[in-house]
Write a protein that holds these residues in place. Structure first.
Motif, PDB file in Angstrom:
ATOM      1  N   LEU A  51       0.849  -1.188   0.000  1.00  0.00           N
ATOM      2  CA  LEU A  51       0.000   0.000   0.000  1.00  0.00           C
ATOM      3  C   LEU A  51       0.880   1.232   0.000  1.00  0.00           C
ATOM      4  O   LEU A  51       1.822   1.334   0.790  1.00  0.00           O
ATOM      5  CB  LEU A  51      -0.897   0.016   1.241  1.00  0.00           C
ATOM      6  CG  LEU A  51      -1.658   1.321   1.510  1.00  0.00           C
ATOM      7  CD1 LEU A  51      -2.721   1.561   0.449  1.00  0.00           C
ATOM      8  CD2 LEU A  51      -2.269   1.292   2.905  1.00  0.00           C
ATOM      9  N   ILE A  52       0.554   2.195  -0.877  1.00  0.00           N
ATOM     10  CA  ILE A  52       1.257   3.473  -0.931  1.00  0.00           C
ATOM     11  C   ILE A  52       0.214   4.571  -0.778  1.00  0.00           C
ATOM     12  O   ILE A  52      -0.752   4.625  -1.549  1.00  0.00           O
ATOM     13  CB  ILE A  52       1.997   3.649  -2.272  1.00  0.00           C
ATOM     14  CG1 ILE A  52       2.968   2.506  -2.507  1.00  0.00           C
ATOM     15  CG2 ILE A  52       2.710   4.989  -2.319  1.00  0.00           C
ATOM     16  CD1 ILE A  52       3.484   2.426  -3.921  1.00  0.00           C
ATOM     17  N   VAL A  53       0.396   5.439   0.225  1.00  0.00           N
ATOM     18  CA  VAL A  53      -0.510   6.560   0.472  1.00  0.00           C
ATOM     19  C   VAL A  53       0.266   7.837   0.183  1.00  0.00           C
ATOM     20  O   VAL A  53       1.359   8.036   0.725  1.00  0.00           O
ATOM     21  CB  VAL A  53      -1.030   6.554   1.922  1.00  0.00           C
ATOM     22  CG1 VAL A  53      -1.969   7.725   2.153  1.00  0.00           C
ATOM     23  CG2 VAL A  53      -1.724   5.235   2.248  1.00  0.00           C
ATOM     24  N   THR A  54      -0.308   8.731  -0.643  1.00  0.00           N
ATOM     25  CA  THR A  54       0.466   9.870  -1.130  1.00  0.00           C
ATOM     26  C   THR A  54      -0.026  11.260  -0.746  1.00  0.00           C
ATOM     27  O   THR A  54       0.732  12.213  -0.872  1.00  0.00           O
ATOM     28  CB  THR A  54       0.563   9.828  -2.663  1.00  0.00           C
ATOM     29  OG1 THR A  54      -0.747   9.864  -3.210  1.00  0.00           O
ATOM     30  CG2 THR A  54       1.305   8.588  -3.127  1.00  0.00           C
ATOM     31  N   LYS A  55      -1.282  11.411  -0.316  1.00  0.00           N
ATOM     32  CA  LYS A  55      -1.787  12.751  -0.008  1.00  0.00           C
ATOM     33  C   LYS A  55      -2.474  12.790   1.355  1.00  0.00           C
ATOM     34  O   LYS A  55      -3.324  11.939   1.631  1.00  0.00           O
ATOM     35  CB  LYS A  55      -2.786  13.211  -1.067  1.00  0.00           C
ATOM     36  CG  LYS A  55      -2.192  13.469  -2.416  1.00  0.00           C
ATOM     37  CD  LYS A  55      -3.243  13.975  -3.376  1.00  0.00           C
ATOM     38  CE  LYS A  55      -2.666  14.139  -4.768  1.00  0.00           C
ATOM     39  NZ  LYS A  55      -3.690  14.490  -5.746  1.00  0.00           N
ATOM     40  N   PRO A  56      -2.156  13.800   2.166  1.00  0.00           N
ATOM     41  CA  PRO A  56      -2.822  13.921   3.466  1.00  0.00           C
ATOM     42  C   PRO A  56      -4.288  14.320   3.293  1.00  0.00           C
ATOM     43  O   PRO A  56      -4.626  15.110   2.402  1.00  0.00           O
ATOM     44  CB  PRO A  56      -2.035  15.034   4.168  1.00  0.00           C
ATOM     45  CG  PRO A  56      -1.429  15.832   3.077  1.00  0.00           C
ATOM     46  CD  PRO A  56      -1.199  14.866   1.939  1.00  0.00           C
ATOM     47  N   GLY A  57      -5.153  13.742   4.114  1.00  0.00           N
ATOM     48  CA  GLY A  57      -6.559  14.105   4.097  1.00  0.00           C
ATOM     49  C   GLY A  57      -7.346  13.608   2.898  1.00  0.00           C
ATOM     50  O   GLY A  57      -8.506  13.962   2.738  1.00  0.00           O
ATOM     51  N   ASP A  58      -6.754  12.806   2.048  1.00  0.00           N
ATOM     52  CA  ASP A  58      -7.443  12.285   0.865  1.00  0.00           C
ATOM     53  C   ASP A  58      -7.454  10.764   0.945  1.00  0.00           C
ATOM     54  O   ASP A  58      -6.459  10.106   0.656  1.00  0.00           O
ATOM     55  CB  ASP A  58      -6.740  12.759  -0.408  1.00  0.00           C
ATOM     56  CG  ASP A  58      -7.474  12.350  -1.680  1.00  0.00           C
ATOM     57  OD1 ASP A  58      -8.419  11.536  -1.600  1.00  0.00           O
ATOM     58  OD2 ASP A  58      -7.088  12.833  -2.750  1.00  0.00           O
ATOM     59  N   SER A  59      -8.608  10.218   1.341  1.00  0.00           N
ATOM     60  CA  SER A  59      -8.699   8.766   1.538  1.00  0.00           C
ATOM     61  C   SER A  59      -8.615   7.987   0.237  1.00  0.00           C
ATOM     62  O   SER A  59      -8.499   6.772   0.244  1.00  0.00           O
ATOM     63  CB  SER A  59      -9.994   8.423   2.269  1.00  0.00           C
ATOM     64  OG  SER A  59     -11.106   8.802   1.476  1.00  0.00           O
ATOM     65  N   THR A  60      -8.673   8.685  -0.907  1.00  0.00           N
ATOM     66  CA  THR A  60      -8.588   7.994  -2.198  1.00  0.00           C
ATOM     67  C   THR A  60      -7.207   8.107  -2.842  1.00  0.00           C
ATOM     68  O   THR A  60      -6.997   7.585  -3.925  1.00  0.00           O
ATOM     69  CB  THR A  60      -9.640   8.551  -3.182  1.00  0.00           C
ATOM     70  OG1 THR A  60      -9.352   9.915  -3.453  1.00  0.00           O
ATOM     71  CG2 THR A  60     -11.049   8.416  -2.630  1.00  0.00           C
ATOM     72  N   ALA A  61      -6.275   8.790  -2.187  1.00  0.00           N
ATOM     73  CA  ALA A  61      -4.922   8.971  -2.754  1.00  0.00           C
ATOM     74  C   ALA A  61      -4.037   7.807  -2.328  1.00  0.00           C
ATOM     75  O   ALA A  61      -3.147   7.950  -1.501  1.00  0.00           O
ATOM     76  CB  ALA A  61      -4.332  10.302  -2.311  1.00  0.00           C
ATOM     77  N   ASN A  62      -4.343   6.639  -2.864  1.00  0.00           N
ATOM     78  CA  ASN A  62      -3.602   5.445  -2.492  1.00  0.00           C
ATOM     79  C   ASN A  62      -3.595   4.452  -3.629  1.00  0.00           C
ATOM     80  O   ASN A  62      -4.382   4.551  -4.567  1.00  0.00           O
ATOM     81  CB  ASN A  62      -4.216   4.832  -1.229  1.00  0.00           C
ATOM     82  CG  ASN A  62      -5.653   4.425  -1.447  1.00  0.00           C
ATOM     83  OD1 ASN A  62      -5.910   3.336  -1.917  1.00  0.00           O
ATOM     84  ND2 ASN A  62      -6.602   5.298  -1.119  1.00  0.00           N
ATOM     85  N   LEU A  63      -2.701   3.509  -3.508  1.00  0.00           N
ATOM     86  CA  LEU A  63      -2.498   2.509  -4.545  1.00  0.00           C
ATOM     87  C   LEU A  63      -1.950   1.252  -3.882  1.00  0.00           C
ATOM     88  O   LEU A  63      -1.187   1.340  -2.921  1.00  0.00           O
ATOM     89  CB  LEU A  63      -1.470   3.052  -5.546  1.00  0.00           C
ATOM     90  CG  LEU A  63      -1.015   2.178  -6.693  1.00  0.00           C
ATOM     91  CD1 LEU A  63      -2.169   1.972  -7.670  1.00  0.00           C
ATOM     92  CD2 LEU A  63       0.152   2.833  -7.407  1.00  0.00           C
ATOM     93  N   ILE A  64      -2.358   0.093  -4.378  1.00  0.00           N
ATOM     94  CA  ILE A  64      -1.792  -1.171  -3.899  1.00  0.00           C
ATOM     95  C   ILE A  64      -1.143  -1.875  -5.078  1.00  0.00           C
ATOM     96  O   ILE A  64      -1.750  -2.016  -6.143  1.00  0.00           O
ATOM     97  CB  ILE A  64      -2.853  -2.066  -3.233  1.00  0.00           C
ATOM     98  CG1 ILE A  64      -3.322  -1.412  -1.936  1.00  0.00           C
ATOM     99  CG2 ILE A  64      -2.287  -3.459  -2.975  1.00  0.00           C
ATOM    100  CD1 ILE A  64      -4.358  -2.201  -1.173  1.00  0.00           C
ATOM    101  N   LEU A  65       0.107  -2.283  -4.877  1.00  0.00           N
ATOM    102  CA  LEU A  65       0.848  -3.053  -5.869  1.00  0.00           C
ATOM    103  C   LEU A  65       0.877  -4.502  -5.404  1.00  0.00           C
ATOM    104  O   LEU A  65       1.086  -4.767  -4.220  1.00  0.00           O
ATOM    105  CB  LEU A  65       2.287  -2.562  -5.968  1.00  0.00           C
ATOM    106  CG  LEU A  65       2.568  -1.206  -6.585  1.00  0.00           C
ATOM    107  CD1 LEU A  65       2.152  -0.086  -5.671  1.00  0.00           C
ATOM    108  CD2 LEU A  65       4.018  -1.090  -6.916  1.00  0.00           C
ATOM    109  N   ALA A  66       0.664  -5.431  -6.331  1.00  0.00           N
ATOM    110  CA  ALA A  66       0.730  -6.862  -6.018  1.00  0.00           C
ATOM    111  C   ALA A  66       1.135  -7.604  -7.291  1.00  0.00           C
ATOM    112  O   ALA A  66       1.061  -7.063  -8.394  1.00  0.00           O
ATOM    113  CB  ALA A  66      -0.618  -7.355  -5.509  1.00  0.00           C
ATOM    114  N   PHE A  67       1.555  -8.845  -7.130  1.00  0.00           N
ATOM    115  CA  PHE A  67       1.994  -9.659  -8.265  1.00  0.00           C
ATOM    116  C   PHE A  67       1.074 -10.839  -8.503  1.00  0.00           C
ATOM    117  O   PHE A  67       0.546 -11.439  -7.569  1.00  0.00           O
ATOM    118  CB  PHE A  67       3.401 -10.204  -8.019  1.00  0.00           C
ATOM    119  CG  PHE A  67       4.469  -9.191  -8.243  1.00  0.00           C
ATOM    120  CD1 PHE A  67       5.024  -9.003  -9.495  1.00  0.00           C
ATOM    121  CD2 PHE A  67       4.919  -8.411  -7.192  1.00  0.00           C
ATOM    122  CE1 PHE A  67       6.007  -8.054  -9.705  1.00  0.00           C
ATOM    123  CE2 PHE A  67       5.907  -7.464  -7.382  1.00  0.00           C
ATOM    124  CZ  PHE A  67       6.454  -7.285  -8.641  1.00  0.00           C
TER     125      PHE A  67
END
Length: 85
Positions: A51-67
């Motif tokens: 999980l990568i979270v990139t913006k404060p206060g934005d619950s949708t500013a995230n991404l999950i990487l998997a293989f």
């Protein structure tokens, strides 16, 4: 700038720079199927995700990487704050 680089079997599969990374965390494979996705993963991953979270206060500013079968899959949970892991 922050940078995330992912290698798989000696090859570069992800290389991205972010202005900021607020959090990075392992998401256990068992929890990936219970996530409500904005952009669903195409199939069940082979293992844990990142999980990568990139913006404060934005619950949708995230991404999950998997293989899956050696290929990188990217998915976006509806709200990373609701992940229970």
């Amino acid at each position: 700038m922050k940078r995330i680089v992912v290698l798989s079997e000696g090859r570069l599969v992800y290389d991205r720079r972010y202005r900021q990374i607020l959090a990075a965390a392992r998401v256990p494979a068992a929890d990936l199927n219970a996530i409500e996705w904005r952009d669903p993963l195409l199939s069940k991953p082979d293992g844990d995700g990142l999980l990568i979270v990139t913006k404060p206060g934005d619950s949708t500013a995230n991404l999950i990487l998997a293989f899956k079968d050696g290929s990188l899959m990217l998915g976006a949970p509806m709200n990373y704050q609701k992940l229970a892991f």
